[in-house]
Motif scaffolding. Structure first.
Motif, PDB file in Angstrom:
ATOM      1  N   HIS A  23       0.803  -1.222   0.000  1.00  0.00           N
ATOM      2  CA  HIS A  23       0.000   0.000   0.000  1.00  0.00           C
ATOM      3  C   HIS A  23       0.837   1.273   0.000  1.00  0.00           C
ATOM      4  O   HIS A  23       0.566   2.223  -0.744  1.00  0.00           O
ATOM      5  CB  HIS A  23      -0.951  -0.005   1.209  1.00  0.00           C
ATOM      6  CG  HIS A  23      -1.891   1.154   1.232  1.00  0.00           C
ATOM      7  ND1 HIS A  23      -1.715   2.256   2.051  1.00  0.00           N
ATOM      8  CD2 HIS A  23      -3.020   1.408   0.515  1.00  0.00           C
ATOM      9  CE1 HIS A  23      -2.692   3.122   1.835  1.00  0.00           C
ATOM     10  NE2 HIS A  23      -3.506   2.636   0.927  1.00  0.00           N
ATOM     11  N   ARG A  24       1.876   1.313   0.804  1.00  0.00           N
ATOM     12  CA  ARG A  24       2.679   2.543   0.911  1.00  0.00           C
ATOM     13  C   ARG A  24       3.472   2.842  -0.364  1.00  0.00           C
ATOM     14  O   ARG A  24       3.959   3.953  -0.542  1.00  0.00           O
ATOM     15  CB  ARG A  24       3.649   2.433   2.098  1.00  0.00           C
ATOM     16  CG  ARG A  24       2.961   2.510   3.460  1.00  0.00           C
ATOM     17  CD  ARG A  24       3.945   2.816   4.556  1.00  0.00           C
ATOM     18  NE  ARG A  24       4.517   4.145   4.427  1.00  0.00           N
ATOM     19  CZ  ARG A  24       5.652   4.541   5.018  1.00  0.00           C
ATOM     20  NH1 ARG A  24       6.338   3.691   5.765  1.00  0.00           N
ATOM     21  NH2 ARG A  24       6.098   5.761   4.865  1.00  0.00           N
ATOM     22  N   ARG A  25       3.590   1.879  -1.246  1.00  0.00           N
ATOM     23  CA  ARG A  25       4.268   2.123  -2.521  1.00  0.00           C
ATOM     24  C   ARG A  25       3.476   3.102  -3.382  1.00  0.00           C
ATOM     25  O   ARG A  25       4.035   3.746  -4.267  1.00  0.00           O
ATOM     26  CB  ARG A  25       4.454   0.806  -3.283  1.00  0.00           C
ATOM     27  CG  ARG A  25       5.454  -0.131  -2.642  1.00  0.00           C
ATOM     28  CD  ARG A  25       5.369  -1.528  -3.222  1.00  0.00           C
ATOM     29  NE  ARG A  25       6.500  -2.306  -2.748  1.00  0.00           N
ATOM     30  CZ  ARG A  25       7.597  -2.559  -3.460  1.00  0.00           C
ATOM     31  NH1 ARG A  25       7.683  -2.079  -4.692  1.00  0.00           N
ATOM     32  NH2 ARG A  25       8.578  -3.270  -2.974  1.00  0.00           N
TER      33      ARG A  25
ATOM     34  N   LYS B  76       0.661   4.981  -1.790  1.00  0.00           N
ATOM     35  CA  LYS B  76       0.101   6.012  -0.917  1.00  0.00           C
ATOM     36  C   LYS B  76       1.051   6.205   0.261  1.00  0.00           C
ATOM     37  O   LYS B  76       0.834   5.697   1.360  1.00  0.00           O
ATOM     38  CB  LYS B  76      -1.279   5.581  -0.417  1.00  0.00           C
ATOM     39  CG  LYS B  76      -2.067   6.675   0.296  1.00  0.00           C
ATOM     40  CD  LYS B  76      -2.492   7.767  -0.659  1.00  0.00           C
ATOM     41  CE  LYS B  76      -3.329   8.817   0.063  1.00  0.00           C
ATOM     42  NZ  LYS B  76      -3.692   9.931  -0.843  1.00  0.00           N
ATOM     43  N   GLY B  77       2.153   6.889  -0.004  1.00  0.00           N
ATOM     44  CA  GLY B  77       3.169   7.089   1.029  1.00  0.00           C
ATOM     45  C   GLY B  77       4.501   7.416   0.388  1.00  0.00           C
ATOM     46  O   GLY B  77       4.929   8.566   0.344  1.00  0.00           O
TER      47      GLY B  77
ATOM     48  N   ARG C  83      11.529   7.759  -4.817  1.00  0.00           N
ATOM     49  CA  ARG C  83      10.325   8.116  -4.076  1.00  0.00           C
ATOM     50  C   ARG C  83       9.816   9.490  -4.498  1.00  0.00           C
ATOM     51  O   ARG C  83      10.518  10.253  -5.140  1.00  0.00           O
ATOM     52  CB  ARG C  83      10.615   8.090  -2.573  1.00  0.00           C
ATOM     53  CG  ARG C  83      11.149   6.747  -2.103  1.00  0.00           C
ATOM     54  CD  ARG C  83      11.282   6.694  -0.594  1.00  0.00           C
ATOM     55  NE  ARG C  83      11.863   5.430  -0.165  1.00  0.00           N
ATOM     56  CZ  ARG C  83      11.797   4.949   1.058  1.00  0.00           C
ATOM     57  NH1 ARG C  83      11.177   5.649   2.011  1.00  0.00           N
ATOM     58  NH2 ARG C  83      12.336   3.790   1.377  1.00  0.00           N
TER      59      ARG C  83
END
Length: 267
Positions: free
Chosen positions: A28-30, A32-33, A206
């Motif tokens: 998920h953080r890939r 949304k983060g 990122r």
């Protein structure tokens, strides 16, 4: 849902459910983060039938593309509008979503094998094998498996069959559309090859803006449109028709290709 109920491919639903939950939490953080995934058109997903829907998309990484789609699909079906905020949607995911992938890719390690169980329709490439160009006969079992998946739910396919941009659409996708008459929903993604390595596993950079555009279903005349007609419609829909190259400076294309070579994960 019974504990040991199986889908048409013999996979235990309960195990698939937990694989999707765990993989979803880990990825998920890939989107949304670490990066910012901007979604457009999620309302289209809410109007689709339960089965016989074919999603066609351009392809940028082996696995991150599919992971993002599973997040977006399930978030949208749980009522979120163009957002994957709050992973609560993973608790009750849609379990009849499948994706078409090369058999040799899905057998290349433990993670691909896990992802394969979560929804892969593994097919044998007819044009490439172990990095070499080949010309093989289409396996009818592969075609029938895609039909089986469409009969059971939604199917994701990348009709170019490669993560390299501007490659031709494989005619097999058009034959499948003619045969099964699914609702065909185009998706255009971007930013994934800048975010991840070619496999979509390792984070390369990122803070990348990732885009995920869901377009209205294609208008296809299943009786009168030829395979070539459908191929052309797919090329325009996923923005991979050769005419798009005319509006992209060649210098920019060369620069992007060099960056992609540098971003490949070598191990």
């Amino acid at each position: 849902m019974t504990l040991f109920k199986k889908n048409p491919f013999g996979h235990t639903i309960f195990l698939k459910l937990w694989l999707i939950r765990i993989a979803g939490l880990l990825t998920h953080r890939r989107f949304k983060g670490f990066n910012d995934l901007q979604i457009h058109g999620s309302e289209i997903l809410k109007e689709l039938p339960e089965t016989n829907v074919l999603f066609v998309s351009n392809h940028q990484t082996y696995f991150a593309d599919v992971a993002a789609m599973l997040h977006v699909f399930n978030a949208s079906l749980s009522g979120r509008d163009d957002s994957i905020k709050n992973v609560g949607y993973l608790w009750r995911p849609k379990l009849n979503i499948y994706f078409v992938a090369a058999k040799e890719t899905m057998k290349s390690g433990l993670l691909p094998k896990i992802l394969a169980y979560a929804g892969s329709i593994s097919i044998e490439r007819t044009w490439r094998e172990k990095g070499q160009e080949v010309n093989k006969q289409v396996k009818m079992s592969d075609v029938s498996n895609i039909t089986k998946a469409l009969d059971d739910g939604w199917v994701i396919t990348f009709p170019q069959g490669t993560t390299k941009p501007w490659k031709p659409i494989r005619r097999g996708t058009a034959h499948i559309i003619k045969k099964n008459r699914p609702i065909v929903v185009p998706i255009v993604i971007d930013g994934f090859r800048r975010s991840f390595d070619k496999k979509g596993i390792r984070i390369k950079k990122r803070g990348i803006l990732q885009t995920f555009d869901i377009k209205p279903p294609l208008e296809i005349d299943y009786e009168n449109d030829s395979v070539n007609d459908i191929v052309e419609k797919l090329e325009y829909a996923i923005e991979q028709h050769p005419s798009f190259l005319k509006v992209i400076p060649s210098k920019e294309l060369l620069s992007e290709e060099e960056l992609n070579k540098q971003r490949e994960w070598r191990y």
